[in-house]
Each structure stands twice: as C-alpha cells, then as structure tokens.
Motif scaffolding. Structure first.
Motif, PDB file in Angstrom:
ATOM      1  N   HIS A   1       0.853  -1.192   0.000  1.00 41.19           N
ATOM      2  CA  HIS A   1       0.000   0.000   0.000  1.00 41.19           C
ATOM      3  C   HIS A   1       0.885   1.237   0.000  1.00 41.19           C
ATOM      4  CE1 HIS A   1      -2.486  -3.144   1.945  1.00 41.19           C
ATOM      5  NE2 HIS A   1      -3.413  -2.651   1.134  1.00 41.19           N
ATOM      6  N   ARG A   2       0.732   2.043  -1.003  1.00 37.65           N
ATOM      7  CA  ARG A   2       1.530   3.252  -1.185  1.00 37.65           C
ATOM      8  C   ARG A   2       1.482   4.152   0.051  1.00 37.65           C
ATOM      9  NH1 ARG A   2       2.611   5.618  -6.467  1.00 37.65           N
ATOM     10  NH2 ARG A   2       1.288   3.989  -7.282  1.00 37.65           N
ATOM     11  N   LEU A   3       0.299   4.396   0.591  1.00 39.86           N
ATOM     12  CA  LEU A   3       0.166   5.317   1.730  1.00 39.86           C
ATOM     13  C   LEU A   3       0.813   4.773   3.000  1.00 39.86           C
ATOM     14  CD1 LEU A   3      -3.449   6.736   1.266  1.00 39.86           C
ATOM     15  CD2 LEU A   3      -1.265   7.924   0.957  1.00 39.86           C
ATOM     16  N   VAL A   4       0.718   3.473   3.216  1.00 38.88           N
ATOM     17  CA  VAL A   4       1.340   2.879   4.400  1.00 38.88           C
ATOM     18  C   VAL A   4       2.853   3.055   4.327  1.00 38.88           C
ATOM     19  CG1 VAL A   4       1.749   0.726   5.673  1.00 38.88           C
ATOM     20  CG2 VAL A   4      -0.535   1.230   4.769  1.00 38.88           C
ATOM     21  N   LEU A   5       3.423   2.751   3.170  1.00 41.56           N
ATOM     22  CA  LEU A   5       4.870   2.906   2.999  1.00 41.56           C
ATOM     23  C   LEU A   5       5.288   4.364   3.174  1.00 41.56           C
ATOM     24  CD1 LEU A   5       5.444   0.556  -0.056  1.00 41.56           C
ATOM     25  CD2 LEU A   5       5.949   0.086   2.336  1.00 41.56           C
ATOM     26  N   ALA A   6       4.529   5.263   2.577  1.00 37.42           N
ATOM     27  CA  ALA A   6       4.850   6.689   2.660  1.00 37.42           C
ATOM     28  C   ALA A   6       4.751   7.197   4.092  1.00 37.42           C
ATOM     29  CB  ALA A   6       3.924   7.486   1.754  1.00 37.42           C
ATOM     30  N   PHE A   7       3.795   6.694   4.842  1.00 34.31           N
ATOM     31  CA  PHE A   7       3.624   7.114   6.229  1.00 34.31           C
ATOM     32  C   PHE A   7       4.796   6.663   7.099  1.00 34.31           C
ATOM     33  CE2 PHE A   7       2.005   6.327  10.555  1.00 34.31           C
ATOM     34  CZ  PHE A   7       1.608   7.619  10.882  1.00 34.31           C
ATOM     35  N   ARG A   8       5.352   5.485   6.815  1.00 33.01           N
ATOM     36  CA  ARG A   8       6.409   4.915   7.652  1.00 33.01           C
ATOM     37  C   ARG A   8       7.816   5.358   7.279  1.00 33.01           C
ATOM     38  NH1 ARG A   8       5.329   0.584  11.002  1.00 33.01           N
ATOM     39  NH2 ARG A   8       7.338   1.261  11.759  1.00 33.01           N
ATOM     40  N   SER A   9       8.011   5.801   6.029  1.00 30.75           N
ATOM     41  CA  SER A   9       9.367   6.113   5.576  1.00 30.75           C
ATOM     42  C   SER A   9       9.377   7.384   4.738  1.00 30.75           C
ATOM     43  CB  SER A   9       9.901   4.948   4.734  1.00 30.75           C
ATOM     44  OG  SER A   9      10.979   5.345   3.934  1.00 30.75           O
ATOM     45  N   PRO A  10      10.196   8.364   5.123  1.00 24.34           N
ATOM     46  CA  PRO A  10      10.289   9.579   4.314  1.00 24.34           C
ATOM     47  C   PRO A  10      10.834   9.302   2.917  1.00 24.34           C
ATOM     48  CG  PRO A  10      11.861   9.642   6.144  1.00 24.34           C
ATOM     49  CD  PRO A  10      11.022   8.420   6.328  1.00 24.34           C
ATOM     50  N   VAL A  11      11.640   8.277   2.770  1.00 24.00           N
ATOM     51  CA  VAL A  11      12.172   7.932   1.453  1.00 24.00           C
ATOM     52  C   VAL A  11      11.059   7.373   0.578  1.00 24.00           C
ATOM     53  CG1 VAL A  11      13.827   6.487   0.209  1.00 24.00           C
ATOM     54  CG2 VAL A  11      14.482   7.557   2.367  1.00 24.00           C
ATOM     55  N   PHE A  12      10.253   6.461   1.138  1.00 16.97           N
ATOM     56  CA  PHE A  12       9.107   5.955   0.385  1.00 16.97           C
ATOM     57  C   PHE A  12       8.121   7.082   0.077  1.00 16.97           C
ATOM     58  CE2 PHE A  12       9.855   1.440   1.965  1.00 16.97           C
ATOM     59  CZ  PHE A  12      10.115   0.928   0.706  1.00 16.97           C
ATOM     60  N   GLU A  13       7.941   7.983   1.018  1.00 13.93           N
ATOM     61  CA  GLU A  13       7.030   9.109   0.788  1.00 13.93           C
ATOM     62  C   GLU A  13       7.471   9.907  -0.442  1.00 13.93           C
ATOM     63  OE1 GLU A  13       5.028  12.877   3.154  1.00 13.93           O
ATOM     64  OE2 GLU A  13       6.919  12.052   3.906  1.00 13.93           O
ATOM     65  N   PHE A  14       8.739  10.224  -0.506  1.00 20.59           N
ATOM     66  CA  PHE A  14       9.257  10.977  -1.646  1.00 20.59           C
ATOM     67  C   PHE A  14       9.153  10.157  -2.934  1.00 20.59           C
ATOM     68  CE2 PHE A  14      12.706  12.225  -4.495  1.00 20.59           C
ATOM     69  CZ  PHE A  14      12.443  13.580  -4.645  1.00 20.59           C
ATOM     70  N   ASP A  15       9.536   8.870  -2.855  1.00 21.83           N
ATOM     71  CA  ASP A  15       9.546   8.017  -4.043  1.00 21.83           C
ATOM     72  C   ASP A  15       8.151   7.672  -4.550  1.00 21.83           C
ATOM     73  OD1 ASP A  15      12.294   8.002  -3.952  1.00 21.83           O
ATOM     74  OD2 ASP A  15      12.464   5.958  -3.178  1.00 21.83           O
ATOM     75  N   LEU A  16       7.175   7.578  -3.645  1.00 19.00           N
ATOM     76  CA  LEU A  16       5.844   7.119  -4.041  1.00 19.00           C
ATOM     77  C   LEU A  16       4.798   8.221  -4.112  1.00 19.00           C
ATOM     78  CD1 LEU A  16       5.714   3.853  -1.904  1.00 19.00           C
ATOM     79  CD2 LEU A  16       6.284   4.074  -4.337  1.00 19.00           C
ATOM     80  N   LEU A  17       5.026   9.341  -3.420  1.00 19.46           N
ATOM     81  CA  LEU A  17       4.030  10.410  -3.395  1.00 19.46           C
ATOM     82  C   LEU A  17       4.599  11.778  -3.752  1.00 19.46           C
ATOM     83  CD1 LEU A  17       2.081   9.504  -0.126  1.00 19.46           C
ATOM     84  CD2 LEU A  17       1.473   8.926  -2.484  1.00 19.46           C
ATOM     85  N   GLY A  18       5.873  11.833  -4.088  1.00 13.88           N
ATOM     86  CA  GLY A  18       6.517  13.108  -4.395  1.00 13.88           C
ATOM     87  C   GLY A  18       5.875  13.808  -5.580  1.00 13.88           C
ATOM     88  N   ALA A  19       6.213  15.081  -5.731  1.00 13.79           N
ATOM     89  CA  ALA A  19       5.613  15.921  -6.769  1.00 13.79           C
ATOM     90  C   ALA A  19       5.844  15.391  -8.181  1.00 13.79           C
ATOM     91  CB  ALA A  19       6.161  17.349  -6.648  1.00 13.79           C
TER      92      ALA A  19
END
Length: 181
Positions: A20-38
């Motif tokens: 789940h994209r949001l779960v990964l992004a919530f737990r890791s700033p790197v995943f957040e940037f890689d999966l939800l970045g601009a």
C-alpha cells in the motif's frame, strides 16, 4: 504476509510483491518521496526494484506493517523463494536497506539480531560493517567479542583479520591495543 487491496506492486528479481503506497509513505520519508513526491506518476502501479533481494523487500514490508522483524521461517518459506540465505546475511542486508529507507526502528532491530550472531567466523565482517555504517553498539559488541583471550587467538589466524590491516588499519591497531590477556 498476504496484503489485500494493495495499490502498488514491486517487481524484484521476477517476483511480484504487493503493498500500500500510503502505508509505505507514512512509515518512511524515502518511500514518501519516491511514491508520493511531486514528480511521481501516481497512475503507475508497478515499480521495478533493482539491487535488492525479494526476501529483503519482504522483510522491510513485514516491519512496515507490523513493527516487528519477520520470522526467518516465514520469510524463507514464502512462495517463489528458492534462495538459501544465512541469518547473518539477511539481517545485514535488511539493516542496510532499513538505513536506505530511513526505517530507524528496523535498523536497530537488525543491529540487535546481528549482535547476537557474532562468532569467530564473522566477527571481523561484522566489525567492519559496524565501522563503515557507524553502528557504535554493534562495533562495541564485536570489539568485546574479538578481544577476549581465546577468541582473539583464533581470530588473528583468519584471513579476514589479515585483510583488516589493508582495509581498516585503524581498526586493526585498535583491536591489538584493546586485546585482553
């Protein structure tokens, strides 16, 4: 670990691993940037990952979803896994990946597990891993183990110890100075 309603699939060495994209992004700033970045295409639901092993990604996901290390028998018995990996290698690679994804808790759990696996055969490898990664706690455990009288006598006869002089001369001399008789 079965993941339902996943919105992203990682492809690692031919294996598909859902998350789940949001779960990964919530737990890791790197995943957040890689999966939800601009600059991320959110319509992309399949991502190829290079330079890691499927067992390592599964270990990361297990931690992200449960806050625990996976049981090795669970990881190694998963479908499509025909690789035999030592505990030492698994926790080492998992720790390196945890650091990459800024999963500090996972990194600490791996260090704890590695410290319990220090042996004559791997003490120098763990010591250099600790030195290179700046893992003070793991380094302290390794130095303590290596400098014990009988351990030191055995370790100085290994080829890893001889190589230590070339790769990490400061560590080499530090061990000699700290030797316990």
């Amino acid at each position: 670990m079965e993941i339902s309603h996943a919105d992203i699939i990682f492809e690692v060495e031919g294996q598909e691993i859902s998350a789940h994209r949001l779960v990964l992004a919530f737990r890791s700033p790197v995943f957040e940037f890689d999966l939800l970045g601009a600059k991320v295409n959110r319509d992309c639901h399949r991502i190829k990952i290079y330079g890691t092993h499927p067992l390592i990604l599964k270990g990361i996901l297990h931690y992200v979803y449960t806050d625990c290390l996976p049981k090795m028998e669970d990881i190694l018995s998963t479908r499509g896994s025909n690789t035999i990996m030592s505990l030492e290698k698994f926790y080492h690679l998992l720790m390196v990946s945890a650091e990459k994804y800024e999963l500090i808790g996972l990194c600490n759990l791996c260090k704890d597990r590695l410290s319990g696996l220090v042996s004559i055969e791997n003490a120098i490898e763990f010591l250099t891993l600790a030195e290179d990664g700046k893992y003070a706690q793991l380094k302290e455990i390794c130095v303590e183990f290596i400098t014990e009288g009988i351990n030191y006598e055995k370790i100085v006869r290994t080829k890893e110890y001889a190589i230590l002089y070339q790769t990490h001369p400061d560590l080499y001399f530090e061990l000699g100075a700290m030797r316990k008789v």
